[in-house]
Design a protein around this motif. Structure first.
Motif, PDB file in Angstrom:
ATOM      1  N   ALA A  53       0.835  -1.208   0.000  1.00 39.94           N
ATOM      2  CA  ALA A  53       0.000   0.000   0.000  1.00 39.94           C
ATOM      3  C   ALA A  53       0.867   1.253   0.000  1.00 39.94           C
ATOM      4  O   ALA A  53       0.547   2.243  -0.673  1.00 39.94           O
ATOM      5  CB  ALA A  53      -0.925  -0.001   1.222  1.00 39.94           C
ATOM      6  N   TYR A  54       1.983   1.209   0.743  1.00 41.12           N
ATOM      7  CA  TYR A  54       2.896   2.356   0.761  1.00 41.12           C
ATOM      8  C   TYR A  54       3.510   2.588  -0.613  1.00 41.12           C
ATOM      9  O   TYR A  54       3.559   3.725  -1.108  1.00 41.12           O
ATOM     10  CB  TYR A  54       3.999   2.141   1.800  1.00 41.12           C
ATOM     11  N   LEU A  55       3.973   1.520  -1.254  1.00 37.68           N
ATOM     12  CA  LEU A  55       4.623   1.651  -2.564  1.00 37.68           C
ATOM     13  C   LEU A  55       3.639   2.140  -3.619  1.00 37.68           C
ATOM     14  O   LEU A  55       3.982   2.978  -4.471  1.00 37.68           O
ATOM     15  CB  LEU A  55       5.242   0.319  -2.977  1.00 37.68           C
ATOM     16  N   LEU A  56       2.402   1.646  -3.564  1.00 36.42           N
ATOM     17  CA  LEU A  56       1.379   2.110  -4.508  1.00 36.42           C
ATOM     18  C   LEU A  56       1.056   3.579  -4.284  1.00 36.42           C
ATOM     19  O   LEU A  56       0.913   4.355  -5.242  1.00 36.42           O
ATOM     20  CB  LEU A  56       0.114   1.262  -4.369  1.00 36.42           C
ATOM     21  N   ALA A  57       0.936   3.981  -3.016  1.00 34.53           N
ATOM     22  CA  ALA A  57       0.645   5.381  -2.710  1.00 34.53           C
ATOM     23  C   ALA A  57       1.814   6.277  -3.122  1.00 34.53           C
ATOM     24  O   ALA A  57       1.603   7.386  -3.633  1.00 34.53           O
ATOM     25  CB  ALA A  57       0.363   5.538  -1.216  1.00 34.53           C
ATOM     26  N   ARG A  58       3.022   5.793  -2.921  1.00 36.19           N
ATOM     27  CA  ARG A  58       4.199   6.577  -3.310  1.00 36.19           C
ATOM     28  C   ARG A  58       4.249   6.754  -4.826  1.00 36.19           C
ATOM     29  O   ARG A  58       4.612   7.822  -5.332  1.00 36.19           O
ATOM     30  CB  ARG A  58       5.460   5.890  -2.793  1.00 36.19           C
ATOM     31  N   ARG A  59       3.891   5.686  -5.554  1.00 35.67           N
ATOM     32  CA  ARG A  59       3.881   5.774  -7.015  1.00 35.67           C
ATOM     33  C   ARG A  59       2.776   6.706  -7.493  1.00 35.67           C
ATOM     34  O   ARG A  59       2.962   7.451  -8.463  1.00 35.67           O
ATOM     35  CB  ARG A  59       3.679   4.378  -7.607  1.00 35.67           C
ATOM     36  N   ARG A  60       1.635   6.676  -6.805  1.00 43.15           N
ATOM     37  CA  ARG A  60       0.498   7.486  -7.255  1.00 43.15           C
ATOM     38  C   ARG A  60       0.646   8.959  -6.887  1.00 43.15           C
ATOM     39  O   ARG A  60       0.385   9.849  -7.706  1.00 43.15           O
ATOM     40  CB  ARG A  60      -0.790   6.938  -6.647  1.00 43.15           C
ATOM     41  N   TYR A  61       1.050   9.220  -5.632  1.00 43.04           N
ATOM     42  CA  TYR A  61       1.080  10.591  -5.149  1.00 43.04           C
ATOM     43  C   TYR A  61       2.482  11.192  -5.110  1.00 43.04           C
ATOM     44  O   TYR A  61       2.637  12.410  -5.007  1.00 43.04           O
ATOM     45  CB  TYR A  61       0.480  10.672  -3.736  1.00 43.04           C
ATOM     46  N   GLY A  62       3.506  10.314  -5.144  1.00 42.06           N
ATOM     47  CA  GLY A  62       4.857  10.817  -4.941  1.00 42.06           C
ATOM     48  C   GLY A  62       5.095  11.077  -3.459  1.00 42.06           C
ATOM     49  O   GLY A  62       4.168  11.089  -2.647  1.00 42.06           O
ATOM     50  N   ASP A  63       6.312  11.271  -3.102  1.00 45.25           N
ATOM     51  CA  ASP A  63       6.676  11.575  -1.718  1.00 45.25           C
ATOM     52  C   ASP A  63       8.086  12.125  -1.723  1.00 45.25           C
ATOM     53  O   ASP A  63       8.767  12.118  -2.759  1.00 45.25           O
ATOM     54  CB  ASP A  63       6.581  10.314  -0.842  1.00 45.25           C
ATOM     55  N   GLY A  64       8.544  12.580  -0.580  1.00 47.69           N
ATOM     56  CA  GLY A  64       9.887  13.115  -0.498  1.00 47.69           C
ATOM     57  C   GLY A  64      10.942  12.014  -0.567  1.00 47.69           C
ATOM     58  O   GLY A  64      10.625  10.823  -0.668  1.00 47.69           O
ATOM     59  N   LYS A  65      12.195  12.432  -0.510  1.00 44.76           N
ATOM     60  CA  LYS A  65      13.283  11.470  -0.444  1.00 44.76           C
ATOM     61  C   LYS A  65      13.193  10.694   0.860  1.00 44.76           C
ATOM     62  O   LYS A  65      12.557  11.132   1.823  1.00 44.76           O
ATOM     63  CB  LYS A  65      14.623  12.194  -0.538  1.00 44.76           C
TER      64      LYS A  65
END
Length: 297
Positions: A53-65
């Motif tokens: 879920a974290y990886l999907l959210a990161r791919r969808r919304y982006g996140d910081g370093k």
């Protein structure tokens, strides 16, 4: 951009979170694992379960370093870990009834933290709701609380654990603008798991046994009480008034009492029902206040 959440969904998530976290005592009671190690593995397994879920959210919304993600997650993760560890220590040094009552004082700590961190004061109905909820706790204290010199240290540690839990929930409000809940809670669980694992050797072994019943309890604690329960409470803190969540968490005590009755034939005293009635009335007040707040928005 974070999507707007319907009011009914916020309430549903909060209620699910309350029931899921209330179930934690069953998994903890049924497990024979050292408590601090159990605390470490509940959040480490939760991190593993939620990593997709974290990886999907990161791919969808982006996140910081990752360094920025760690900076954001470090304080709430360490606070959560400290809450788990101090709860274990306090519960062992204090009486069970004392520990249960003290850890449910969150509605008293939450307004102070919300005011100090966000300038969020309580509204009139919230004052009344908090007074009713605390009156319920006072009834429980009259029925069960025993102030003894030999348990004062344990009571103090439980009080610290309660404050840490309230602080951990309040920190979720600080990160309410994070695009997805999973971008916030998963790194927090990872930090909490690593921190608890570092503390675990001081209290016993760090690896759980492979006995099926214990493994099932650890997985249940991770999946039900952490993935569902803690995640739902963090979600609620980001979408509802903080004191609404603070007062509603008292329902865990009532749910746990019901579960204990059916699973362990533990019959509560008459004052349990009096206390529950006061708490439920207080919860009803925060429900009315939250609905009025939603309409103002």
């Amino acid at each position: 951009m974070k999507p707007t959440v319907p009011a009914w969904l916020s309430w549903l998530v909060l209620l699910i979170g309350i029931v899921a976290t209330a179930c934690s005592f069953v998994f903890i009671r049924e497990s024979s694992e050292p408590p601090v190690m159990l605390a470490a593995w509940r959040v480490l397994l939760a991190t593993l379960m939620l990593s997709p879920a974290y990886l999907l959210a990161r791919r969808r919304y982006g996140d910081g370093k990752m360094v920025e993600v760690l900076q954001r997650s470090l304080l709430p993760g360490i606070v959560l870990s400290a809450h788990f560890v101090t709860w274990v220590i306090g519960a062992r040094l204090s009486l069970g009834a004392n520990a249960t009552i003290i850890v449910n004082l969150v509605p008293l700590a939450m307004p102070i933290l919300l005011w100090l961190m966000f300038g969020e004061g309580m509204q009139r109905r919230e004052w009344l709701a908090t007074a009713l909820a605390v009156a319920g706790l006072a009834v429980l204290a009259f029925d069960n609380l025993k102030l003894e010199a030999g348990h004062m240290l344990g009571d103090a540690v439980c009080l610290l654990s309660m404050f840490l839990f309230a602080f951990y929930l309040t920190l979720a409000r600080r990160h309410a603008r994070v695009a997805s809940l999973w971008l916030y809670v998963v790194p927090v669980y990872a930090v909490a798991g690593a921190s608890s694992l570092l503390a675990a050797p001081f209290f016993g072994p760090i690896a759980p046994s492979l006995e099926l019943h214990n493994v099932t309890m650890v997985v249940g604690l991770a999946a039900v009480s952490t993935v569902i329960g803690h995640s739902a409470l963090n979600f609620s803190m980001q979408h509802m008034r903080g004191q609404t969540v603070g007062v509603m968490t008292l329902a865990q005590f009532i749910v746990a009492g019901i579960i204990a009755y059916f699973l362990y034939a533990e019959v509560p005293s008459l004052l349990f029902y009096v206390a529950s009635a006061l708490m439920v009335t207080g919860m009803g007040m925060v429900v009315i206040n939250q609905r009025a707040d939603n309409k103002r928005e």
